[in-house]
Design a protein around this motif. Structure first.
Motif, mmCIF file in Angstrom:
data_model
loop_
_atom_site.group_PDB
_atom_site.id
_atom_site.type_symbol
_atom_site.label_atom_id
_atom_site.label_comp_id
_atom_site.label_asym_id
_atom_site.label_seq_id
_atom_site.Cartn_x
_atom_site.Cartn_y
_atom_site.Cartn_z
ATOM 1 N N ALA A 26 0.826 -1.208 0.000
ATOM 2 C CA ALA A 26 0.000 0.000 0.000
ATOM 3 C C ALA A 26 0.860 1.259 0.000
ATOM 4 C CB ALA A 26 -0.930 0.005 1.206
ATOM 5 N N ASP A 27 0.265 2.329 -0.515
ATOM 6 C CA ASP A 27 0.862 3.660 -0.444
ATOM 7 C C ASP A 27 0.331 4.448 0.744
ATOM 8 O OD1 ASP A 27 2.343 3.761 -3.135
ATOM 9 O OD2 ASP A 27 0.330 3.130 -3.715
ATOM 10 N N VAL A 28 -0.882 4.114 1.184
ATOM 11 C CA VAL A 28 -1.495 4.825 2.304
ATOM 12 C C VAL A 28 -2.349 3.846 3.102
ATOM 13 C CG1 VAL A 28 -3.552 5.515 0.983
ATOM 14 C CG2 VAL A 28 -2.838 6.874 2.963
ATOM 15 N N VAL A 29 -2.352 4.032 4.420
ATOM 16 C CA VAL A 29 -3.171 3.222 5.313
ATOM 17 C C VAL A 29 -4.249 4.105 5.928
ATOM 18 C CG1 VAL A 29 -3.201 1.680 7.309
ATOM 19 C CG2 VAL A 29 -1.126 1.856 5.904
ATOM 20 N N VAL A 30 -5.500 3.676 5.807
ATOM 21 C CA VAL A 30 -6.562 4.288 6.612
ATOM 22 C C VAL A 30 -6.496 3.584 7.953
ATOM 23 C CG1 VAL A 30 -9.023 4.691 6.855
ATOM 24 C CG2 VAL A 30 -7.965 4.788 4.589
ATOM 25 N N LEU A 31 -5.915 4.259 8.933
ATOM 26 C CA LEU A 31 -5.585 3.610 10.193
ATOM 27 C C LEU A 31 -6.443 4.149 11.325
ATOM 28 C CD1 LEU A 31 -2.512 2.044 11.260
ATOM 29 C CD2 LEU A 31 -3.318 3.747 12.909
ATOM 30 N N TRP A 32 -6.892 3.238 12.186
ATOM 31 C CA TRP A 32 -7.789 3.587 13.279
ATOM 32 C C TRP A 32 -7.036 3.438 14.593
ATOM 33 C CZ3 TRP A 32 -12.161 5.646 11.446
ATOM 34 C CH2 TRP A 32 -12.465 5.363 10.099
ATOM 35 N N ALA A 33 -7.105 4.490 15.417
ATOM 36 C CA ALA A 33 -6.370 4.513 16.675
ATOM 37 C C ALA A 33 -7.208 5.198 17.740
ATOM 38 C CB ALA A 33 -5.034 5.242 16.493
ATOM 39 N N ARG A 34 -6.891 4.897 18.996
ATOM 40 C CA ARG A 34 -7.633 5.462 20.110
ATOM 41 C C ARG A 34 -6.993 6.779 20.542
ATOM 42 N NH1 ARG A 34 -11.412 3.649 23.006
ATOM 43 N NH2 ARG A 34 -11.158 1.511 22.248
ATOM 44 N N ALA A 35 -7.770 7.855 20.460
ATOM 45 C CA ALA A 35 -7.339 9.175 20.910
ATOM 46 C C ALA A 35 -8.120 9.550 22.163
ATOM 47 C CB ALA A 35 -7.555 10.203 19.802
#
Length: 403
Positions: A188-197
């Protein structure tokens, strides 16, 4: 397809023609010319570009990256989206495309799902105009590849338990954590990444060139071997403020993207099921046992009838869900019904087809074991049977059996 899984026409045919009837109930009559056109174009692409090489790619664990731009030219990347070079196709057209791609191999429907239903959908729904313009045209054309980083080593079916974090440091975001079973992570060139803020789960666009980011292929797979699944490591990955997807706060955001991917699966698994039936029937017509064709035996015909009945029911279910989606009334519980039923029945069809093929059914002379192995992964990702069972149970009883 390879061997007895050769590509075949989806229109209804009489038993005397030598072809396998893939449309016993005449469902093709319920499709528009545009929908049939998408199905035909994708089927032709699969026959020309995927079928001749897929057995070798499965054996060699090879992801054929050169096909990505060709899929972009075909118009199937993000084909359900409008604008930014996307086709703006209807839900049923997209479903038919998924079915034909997965008839070739689940790896390629998976690629289209990850690229379009997950990564591109997230950017289209939750990104800024600048983020959309930066990524969507390139992804639609296959010039850029995206992936979707949600699941973690300790939180597959429970994304609320994710431990990947995003913290503010001045005007930047700093991400730390691990993700696992992420399709396309290393290409991949980009990751749609999910993280806890601090304010909940948030989505970010992480360029894979960012310092501190790394992707590690999971090499010991016995399923989806022509695809790429990875573990992602984020070690103090620093991103500018504009890397955040402003509309993606809370788990509803990734769940909405998962719903898109699950819908594609409802259709996709019909492809390998169809190919397994075709392989079994062709073999049974030729195979001589006890002085007659295997297909003449009553037990064989009972197996064939059961496979075809379940396949046709699953096809009509997919078409019904597609029309609901086009009308804007499709619910998550309805998608769960489709995913739970159609994957389960596709696997049972593959297993039954293998019994008709006998010992030869476990060889690569036929596509059945490859499809069966792939379908085991499809059964697990985008929600396990258990998860979808509880979603349906909640919809019917009004009571939650899970937190």
């Amino acid at each position: 397809m390879a061997g007895d899984g050769a590509q075949h026409d989806g229109t209804a045919r009489g038993a005397g023609t030598g072809e396998v009837d893939a449309d016993l109930l005449g469902a093709s009559a319920l499709l528009t010319e545009e929908e049939l056109g998408w199905q035909r174009r994708v089927r032709e692409f699969v026959a020309a570009r995927i079928a001749p090489v897929v057995d070798a790619d499965f054996e060699d664990r090879h992801f054929r990256r050169e096909l990505v731009r060709e899929l972009g030219e075909l118009g199937v990347l993000g084909m359900h989206l409008r604008g930014h070079g996307c086709a703006g196709a209807g839900a049923v057209s997209y479903g038919l495309a998924c079915m034909e791609l997965e008839a070739g191999d689940s790896a390629w429907r998976t690629f289209v799902s990850v690229q379009g239903s997950l990564a591109m959908s997230a950017i289209a729904r939750f990104g800024t105009a600048e983020q959309q313009e930066q990524w969507l045209p390139a992804m639609a054309a296959g010039r850029a590849i995206g992936c979707f980083g949600l699941t973690e080593p300790g939180a597959g079916s429970d994304p609320a338990a994710m431990t990947t974090t995003a913290r503010r440091d001045g005007g930047d975001w700093v991400l730390d954590g691990r993700k696992r079973w992420i399709g396309l992570g290393s290409v991949a060139d980009v990751v749609v990444l999910w993280a806890r803020a601090e304010d909940g789960v948030r989505g970010f666009l992480v360029p894979t060139s960012a310092p501190g980011f790394s992707a590690h292929d999971i090499d010991n797979k016995l399923s989806l071997r022509a695809s790429v699944q990875c573990e992602l490591h984020l070690d103090s990955v620093r991103l500018p403020a504009e890397a955040a997807l402003p509309g993606a706060v809370g788990l509803r955001a990734p769940f909405s993207c998962l719903g898109e991917a699950r819908y594609g699966i409802v259709w996709g698994v019909l492809g390998p099921a169809r190919e397994c039936i075709a392989a079994a029937v062709r073999h049974a017509r030729r195979r001589q046992v006890f002085g007659k064709a295997l297909a003449e035996l009553q037990l064989t015909q009972a197996k064939v009838a059961d496979m075809v009945v379940e396949h046709q029911k699953a096809l009509l279910l997919a078409l019904h869900l597609g029309r609901l989606k086009e009308a804007g009334t499709l619910t998550p519980a309805q998608v769960s019904v489709g995913k739970l039923n159609n994957v389960r029945e596709a696997l049972e069809i593959a297993r039954t087809a293998r019994t008709i093929l006998g010992g030869d059914g476990v060889t690569s002379d036929y596509p059945v074991m490859r499809h069966m192995a792939n379908l085991e992964s499809v059964r697990t990702y985008e929600g396990t049977d258990e998860v979808h069972t509880l979603v349906v149970g909640h919809a019917v009883t009004g009571l939650r059996a899970f937190s």
